[in-house]
Design a protein around this motif. Sequence first.
Motif, short mmCIF file in Angstrom:
data_model
loop_
_atom_site.label_atom_id
_atom_site.label_comp_id
_atom_site.label_asym_id
_atom_site.label_seq_id
_atom_site.Cartn_x
_atom_site.Cartn_y
_atom_site.Cartn_z
N ARG A 45 -1.77 -0.69 -3.71
CA ARG A 45 -0.37 -0.29 -3.56
C ARG A 45 0.51 -1.23 -4.38
O ARG A 45 0.30 -2.43 -4.40
N ASP A 46 1.51 -0.69 -5.07
CA ASP A 46 2.33 -1.53 -5.93
C ASP A 46 3.44 -2.25 -5.17
O ASP A 46 4.22 -2.98 -5.77
N ASN A 47 3.48 -2.11 -3.87
CA ASN A 47 4.48 -2.84 -3.09
C ASN A 47 3.87 -4.04 -2.36
O ASN A 47 4.51 -4.64 -1.52
N THR A 48 2.63 -4.41 -2.72
CA THR A 48 2.00 -5.55 -2.07
C THR A 48 2.60 -6.85 -2.58
O THR A 48 3.19 -6.90 -3.66
N GLU A 49 2.44 -7.91 -1.81
CA GLU A 49 2.92 -9.21 -2.22
C GLU A 49 2.27 -9.66 -3.52
O GLU A 49 2.92 -10.24 -4.38
N HIS A 50 0.96 -9.38 -3.67
CA HIS A 50 0.27 -9.75 -4.90
C HIS A 50 0.94 -9.10 -6.12
O HIS A 50 1.13 -9.75 -7.14
N MET A 51 1.24 -7.83 -5.98
CA MET A 51 1.84 -7.10 -7.09
C MET A 51 3.23 -7.64 -7.39
O MET A 51 3.59 -7.89 -8.55
N ASP A 126 2.43 6.41 18.12
CA ASP A 126 2.71 6.12 16.71
C ASP A 126 1.47 6.28 15.83
O ASP A 126 1.59 6.68 14.67
N GLY A 127 0.30 5.96 16.37
CA GLY A 127 -0.89 5.95 15.55
C GLY A 127 -1.82 7.13 15.66
O GLY A 127 -2.61 7.39 14.76
N ALA A 141 -5.87 1.28 11.29
CA ALA A 141 -5.65 0.65 10.00
C ALA A 141 -4.45 1.27 9.28
O ALA A 141 -3.65 0.55 8.67
N ALA A 142 -4.32 2.58 9.35
CA ALA A 142 -3.19 3.26 8.71
C ALA A 142 -1.87 2.82 9.36
O ALA A 142 -0.88 2.59 8.66
N LEU A 143 -1.86 2.70 10.67
CA LEU A 143 -0.66 2.26 11.38
C LEU A 143 -0.30 0.83 10.98
O LEU A 143 0.85 0.53 10.71
N TYR A 144 -1.30 -0.04 10.91
CA TYR A 144 -1.07 -1.43 10.51
C TYR A 144 -0.50 -1.49 9.09
O TYR A 144 0.46 -2.20 8.83
N ARG A 145 -1.10 -0.74 8.19
CA ARG A 145 -0.66 -0.79 6.78
C ARG A 145 0.71 -0.14 6.58
O ARG A 145 1.42 -0.48 5.65
N LYS A 146 1.05 0.80 7.45
CA LYS A 146 2.35 1.47 7.36
C LYS A 146 3.50 0.47 7.49
O LYS A 146 4.53 0.63 6.89
N LYS A 147 3.26 -0.60 8.24
CA LYS A 147 4.33 -1.60 8.43
C LYS A 147 4.72 -2.27 7.13
O LYS A 147 5.81 -2.78 7.00
N ASP A 148 3.82 -2.26 6.12
CA ASP A 148 4.10 -2.88 4.84
C ASP A 148 4.81 -1.95 3.86
O ASP A 148 5.29 -2.39 2.83
#
Length: 149
Positions: A45-51, A126-127, A141-148
């Motif tokens: 994903r291009d919105n990650t901190e690494h990116m 929610d999940g 995992a999808a719910l956790y990643r959605k927060k980002d």
Amino acid sequence: MAETEYVTAEDLKRIKKTFRDIDGNGDGRLTKHELKRACKTMGVRDNTEHMKDMLTKMDECGKDYLTFKEFDAFMRDVLEAHAIEEQYLKNVFASMDENGDGHASVDEIAKALNITMETAQELIKDGDKNGDGKVSYKEFAALYRKKDD
């Protein structure tokens, strides 16, 4: 460079192939636009901190490109972080899935997280994408990643 605990030989092949495929003009460099396309191809994903960090570093250095060596190091970091996150999520989910059936129920979530049944119900709501009243690992995992996002 060799594979590591988190980056497989197959990942290394994908990194090389992706770089070659995305480097449109064959100059051995990826522009910011090409980097974003390459990350999308690699499933990053291009919105990650690494990116965000990489794009910021490119701006700070006044460079508008990455060499293969830089791209390789960047992708290894991203893939390693993803693998570590995945293992973390599996461990957290396993701690909630008390009976080991592959799903976390309202009772299991409430107990594992020490929260009220009502709060656990909200998390399930929610999940739970398939409406079975429980959360599978994939849904968790999808719910956790959605927060980002």
